[in-house]
Design a protein around this motif. Sequence first.
Motif, mmCIF file in Angstrom:
data_model
loop_
_atom_site.group_PDB
_atom_site.id
_atom_site.type_symbol
_atom_site.label_atom_id
_atom_site.label_comp_id
_atom_site.label_asym_id
_atom_site.label_seq_id
_atom_site.Cartn_x
_atom_site.Cartn_y
_atom_site.Cartn_z
ATOM 1 N N HIS A 5 4.414 11.802 2.834
ATOM 2 C CA HIS A 5 4.634 10.125 2.227
ATOM 3 C C HIS A 5 3.889 9.787 3.439
ATOM 4 C CE1 HIS A 5 8.676 12.326 0.468
ATOM 5 N NE2 HIS A 5 8.257 12.765 1.579
ATOM 6 N N TRP A 6 2.618 9.809 2.963
ATOM 7 C CA TRP A 6 1.505 8.750 3.599
ATOM 8 C C TRP A 6 1.273 7.411 2.710
ATOM 9 C CZ3 TRP A 6 -4.136 9.988 3.130
ATOM 10 C CH2 TRP A 6 -4.583 10.619 1.774
ATOM 11 N N ASP A 7 0.691 6.358 3.864
ATOM 12 C CA ASP A 7 0.521 5.415 2.429
ATOM 13 C C ASP A 7 -0.949 4.775 2.468
ATOM 14 O OD1 ASP A 7 0.238 4.294 5.071
ATOM 15 O OD2 ASP A 7 1.860 2.602 4.700
ATOM 16 N N LEU A 8 -1.511 5.888 2.747
ATOM 17 C CA LEU A 8 -3.463 5.640 3.122
ATOM 18 C C LEU A 8 -3.622 5.003 1.441
ATOM 19 C CD1 LEU A 8 -4.503 8.077 5.623
ATOM 20 C CD2 LEU A 8 -3.497 5.426 5.952
ATOM 21 N N HIS A 9 -3.838 5.628 0.122
ATOM 22 C CA HIS A 9 -3.654 5.128 -0.426
ATOM 23 C C HIS A 9 -3.154 3.847 -1.796
ATOM 24 C CE1 HIS A 9 0.085 7.191 -1.242
ATOM 25 N NE2 HIS A 9 -0.479 7.111 -2.628
ATOM 26 N N LYS A 10 -2.332 3.612 -1.073
ATOM 27 C CA LYS A 10 -1.912 2.127 -1.916
ATOM 28 C C LYS A 10 -2.581 1.843 -1.108
ATOM 29 C CE LYS A 10 2.893 3.996 -1.528
ATOM 30 N NZ LYS A 10 4.689 3.909 -0.889
ATOM 31 N N ARG A 11 -2.558 -0.286 -2.232
ATOM 32 C CA ARG A 11 -2.833 -1.420 -1.474
ATOM 33 C C ARG A 11 -2.299 -2.492 0.176
ATOM 34 N NH1 ARG A 11 -6.231 -3.196 -5.822
ATOM 35 N NH2 ARG A 11 -6.874 -2.095 -6.760
ATOM 36 N N LYS A 12 -3.040 -3.013 0.840
ATOM 37 C CA LYS A 12 -2.879 -3.645 1.368
ATOM 38 C C LYS A 12 -1.771 -5.005 0.772
ATOM 39 C CE LYS A 12 -7.349 -3.844 3.399
ATOM 40 N NZ LYS A 12 -8.598 -4.850 3.516
ATOM 41 N N PRO A 13 -1.121 -5.696 1.835
ATOM 42 C CA PRO A 13 -0.108 -6.358 1.313
ATOM 43 C C PRO A 13 -0.778 -7.799 0.457
ATOM 44 C CG PRO A 13 0.159 -6.138 3.564
ATOM 45 C CD PRO A 13 -0.353 -5.345 2.944
ATOM 46 N N THR A 14 -1.706 -7.791 0.916
ATOM 47 C CA THR A 14 -3.457 -8.903 0.193
ATOM 48 C C THR A 14 -3.556 -8.844 -0.888
ATOM 49 O OG1 THR A 14 -5.049 -7.942 1.163
ATOM 50 C CG2 THR A 14 -3.867 -9.475 2.236
ATOM 51 N N GLY A 15 -3.506 -7.241 -2.148
ATOM 52 C CA GLY A 15 -3.835 -6.139 -2.770
ATOM 53 C C GLY A 15 -5.095 -5.822 -2.845
ATOM 54 N N GLY A 16 -5.831 -5.977 -1.801
ATOM 55 C CA GLY A 16 -7.310 -5.473 -1.481
ATOM 56 C C GLY A 16 -6.845 -3.957 -1.232
ATOM 57 N N LYS A 17 -8.161 -3.563 -1.451
ATOM 58 C CA LYS A 17 -7.608 -1.692 -1.447
ATOM 59 C C LYS A 17 -8.089 -1.214 0.075
ATOM 60 C CE LYS A 17 -9.498 0.067 -6.274
ATOM 61 N NZ LYS A 17 -10.472 1.045 -6.400
ATOM 62 N N LYS A 18 -7.519 0.093 0.133
ATOM 63 C CA LYS A 18 -7.210 0.871 1.099
ATOM 64 C C LYS A 18 -8.328 1.752 1.605
ATOM 65 C CE LYS A 18 -2.635 0.078 3.156
ATOM 66 N NZ LYS A 18 -1.463 0.714 3.873
ATOM 67 N N ARG A 19 -9.194 2.241 2.054
ATOM 68 C CA ARG A 19 -9.475 3.254 2.149
ATOM 69 C C ARG A 19 -9.225 4.311 2.914
ATOM 70 N NH1 ARG A 19 -12.492 2.801 -2.509
ATOM 71 N NH2 ARG A 19 -13.305 0.987 -2.682
ATOM 72 N N PRO A 20 -8.722 5.325 2.810
ATOM 73 C CA PRO A 20 -8.236 6.072 3.886
ATOM 74 C C PRO A 20 -9.187 7.192 4.701
ATOM 75 C CG PRO A 20 -8.091 7.218 0.967
ATOM 76 C CD PRO A 20 -8.685 6.372 1.147
ATOM 77 N N TYR A 21 -8.755 6.418 6.193
ATOM 78 C CA TYR A 21 -9.829 6.674 7.685
ATOM 79 C C TYR A 21 -10.018 8.364 7.442
ATOM 80 C CZ TYR A 21 -5.943 5.326 9.878
ATOM 81 O OH TYR A 21 -4.501 5.917 10.322
ATOM 82 N N ARG A 22 -9.399 8.927 7.221
ATOM 83 C CA ARG A 22 -8.440 9.997 7.634
ATOM 84 C C ARG A 22 -7.764 11.469 6.656
ATOM 85 N NH1 ARG A 22 -3.251 10.563 8.888
ATOM 86 N NH2 ARG A 22 -1.920 8.649 9.404
#
Length: 131
Positions: A5-22
């Motif tokens: 149940h983590w969300d580091l792989h999902k996109r930002k509210p703006t639509g940009g990509k999130k890069r997992p930092y850990r």
Amino acid sequence: MVQWHWDLHKRKPTGGKKRPYRKKRRYERGGEPALTIIGERKLRVKRCRGGGIKLSLASDMYANVYDPKSAKSQKVKVLRLISNKANRDYERRGVITKGAVIETEIGKAVVTSRPGQNGVINAVLLEEEKS
């Protein structure tokens, strides 16, 4: 199989990509599904975060059924599972979850508790339609 149940792989509210930092953390894991069935009462005790315990119902043959007409609850025997909208496969296997329709000694009832999380089957009696 444990669900994460983590969300580091999902996109930002703006639509940009999130890069997992850990990497994944153990506290982000979910548990195994309880898959409560009809049978002799069996409880599983799970340790929760913070040291508490959670009761998970593996199987039970009784339910606490509330009758809206008489405004009373009673412990009755569950005869069978009629339908489960959560999952069609659960219906075939007889798995009871919240929202499942069960047949009891006093009539049909819909499950209102989460047996895998609460450790008890609570239900509300459905009104019988007269034809």
